[in-house]
Design a protein around this motif. Structure first.
Motif, short mmCIF file in Angstrom:
data_model
loop_
_atom_site.label_atom_id
_atom_site.label_comp_id
_atom_site.label_asym_id
_atom_site.label_seq_id
_atom_site.Cartn_x
_atom_site.Cartn_y
_atom_site.Cartn_z
N LEU A 299 0.69 -1.17 0.07
CA LEU A 299 0.08 -0.08 0.06
C LEU A 299 0.98 1.28 -0.04
CD1 LEU A 299 -2.79 1.33 0.37
CD2 LEU A 299 -2.69 1.14 2.88
N ILE B 12 1.74 5.08 -0.02
CA ILE B 12 1.24 6.34 0.33
C ILE B 12 2.41 7.44 0.11
CG2 ILE B 12 -0.07 5.59 2.40
CD1 ILE B 12 2.05 6.41 4.12
N ILE C 180 -8.52 3.77 0.02
CA ILE C 180 -7.44 2.82 -0.65
C ILE C 180 -8.27 2.38 -2.04
CG2 ILE C 180 -6.23 0.67 -0.82
CD1 ILE C 180 -6.71 0.35 2.29
N LYS D 97 -6.99 0.69 -6.17
CA LYS D 97 -6.11 -0.25 -6.99
C LYS D 97 -5.82 0.25 -8.34
CE LYS D 97 -9.59 -3.50 -8.09
NZ LYS D 97 -10.24 -4.83 -8.17
N PHE E 10 -1.60 -1.04 -4.83
CA PHE E 10 -2.58 -0.46 -3.96
C PHE E 10 -2.23 0.78 -3.70
CE2 PHE E 10 -2.79 -5.29 -3.72
CZ PHE E 10 -4.08 -5.30 -4.07
N GLY F 119 -2.59 4.61 -1.58
CA GLY F 119 -3.48 5.10 -0.22
C GLY F 119 -3.12 7.04 -0.16
N LYS F 120 -3.17 7.29 1.10
CA LYS F 120 -3.21 8.71 1.20
C LYS F 120 -1.92 9.32 0.31
CE LYS F 120 -3.61 11.99 4.56
NZ LYS F 120 -3.91 12.73 6.11
N VAL G 182 -13.08 6.40 -1.42
CA VAL G 182 -11.89 7.41 -1.72
C VAL G 182 -12.15 8.77 -1.85
CG1 VAL G 182 -10.21 7.74 -3.42
CG2 VAL G 182 -10.69 5.35 -2.78
N GLU H 241 0.56 -6.78 4.36
CA GLU H 241 -0.80 -6.79 4.49
C GLU H 241 -1.10 -6.61 6.10
OE1 GLU H 241 -5.32 -8.39 2.94
OE2 GLU H 241 -3.70 -9.90 3.90
N GLN I 4 0.62 -3.44 7.55
CA GLN I 4 -0.11 -2.27 7.33
C GLN I 4 -1.43 -2.23 7.58
OE1 GLN I 4 0.66 -2.27 2.98
NE2 GLN I 4 2.31 -0.90 3.38
N ILE J 163 -4.30 -3.81 6.60
CA ILE J 163 -5.39 -3.53 5.47
C ILE J 163 -5.97 -4.89 5.20
CG2 ILE J 163 -4.30 -1.39 4.68
CD1 ILE J 163 -2.88 -3.11 2.56
#
Length: 212
Positions: A2, A4, A50, A52, A67, A69-70, A95, A153, A156, A158
């Motif tokens: 993920l 960011i 999140i 993809k 994937f 994220g922020k 999102v 995973e 994190q 998620i």
């Protein structure tokens, strides 16, 4: 797994706060807001949630690159190269995005060397991570790749569906389920979900064994 990118988001928010051409848009889970092969006029910065990033092959199968994220930015390549979208971007959770016109995004690149450097670093990171993942998928068995993904995973905190994890690993759901079954039989992951059921030390020993 993920990605960011808070520095990019902080930079953009600081300079575009209140800008009349910039707005926010929320996409519900499952919504594809960038379509492979289409043309767009906006760049999106993820404020929360999140998503993809993936391509869909002619046979209908998906291959997930990453994937997001922020702070991650999508539509940047299309803005820079002025070409059709390379990938699909679909929301996994709800999102929220900061929506910036392509012309304004390109103006930021030209006006702020620091922002230009951030985007270049982001693009380089994408290439590097994609190459590394492609390499270990070719060189190591599925069990190794799956353990690496589950480690990330779990770390994190998620949740990614089996279908998306399989698409991320470049394997079928059937192969994914078979590998999960084997790992459960070895008591490496729990019998109900996909949570690792061994110590960090034991996990490191297993992963290192593949390098021998």
């Amino acid at each position: 797994m993920l990605r960011i990118n808070l520095p990019i988001l902080e930079f953009v928010e600081a300079r575009l706060n209140g800008h009349p051409e910039v707005g926010k848009k929320v996409f519900e889970a499952g919504k594809t807001f960038i379509q492979q092969g289409s043309r767009i006029s906006k760049v999106y910065f993820l404020l929360s949630g999140i998503a993809k990033c993936y391509i869909q092959e002619d046979n209908g199968k998906d291959y997930i690159f990453e994937f997001l994220g922020k702070g991650e930015v999508v539509g940047d390549i299309e803005a820079i190269r002025q070409e059709k979208c390379l990938c699909n971007i679909t929301a996994i959770t709800e999102v929220e995005t900061l929506v910036v016109p392509q012309a304004l995004f390109n103006s930021l690149l030209e006006s702020y060397p620091a922002f230009n450097a951030m985007i270049m670093k982001e693009l380089a990171t994408r290439i590097s991570q994609t190459c590394i993942r492609a390499a270990y998928q070719q060189l190591y068995p599925v069990e190794y790749a799956l353990l690496r993904v589950l480690t990330l995973e779990n770390a994190q905190q998620i949740f990614i569906s089996k279908k998306d994890l399989a698409a991320y690993l470049g394997i079928t759901v059937r192969s994914f389920n078979r590998t999960v079954k084997e790992l459960r039989q070895k008591k490496i992951i729990d019998t109900q979900g996909l949570k690792l059921d061994i110590s960090q030390e034991a996990l490191v020993k297993i992963l290192n064994r593949f390098d021998e």
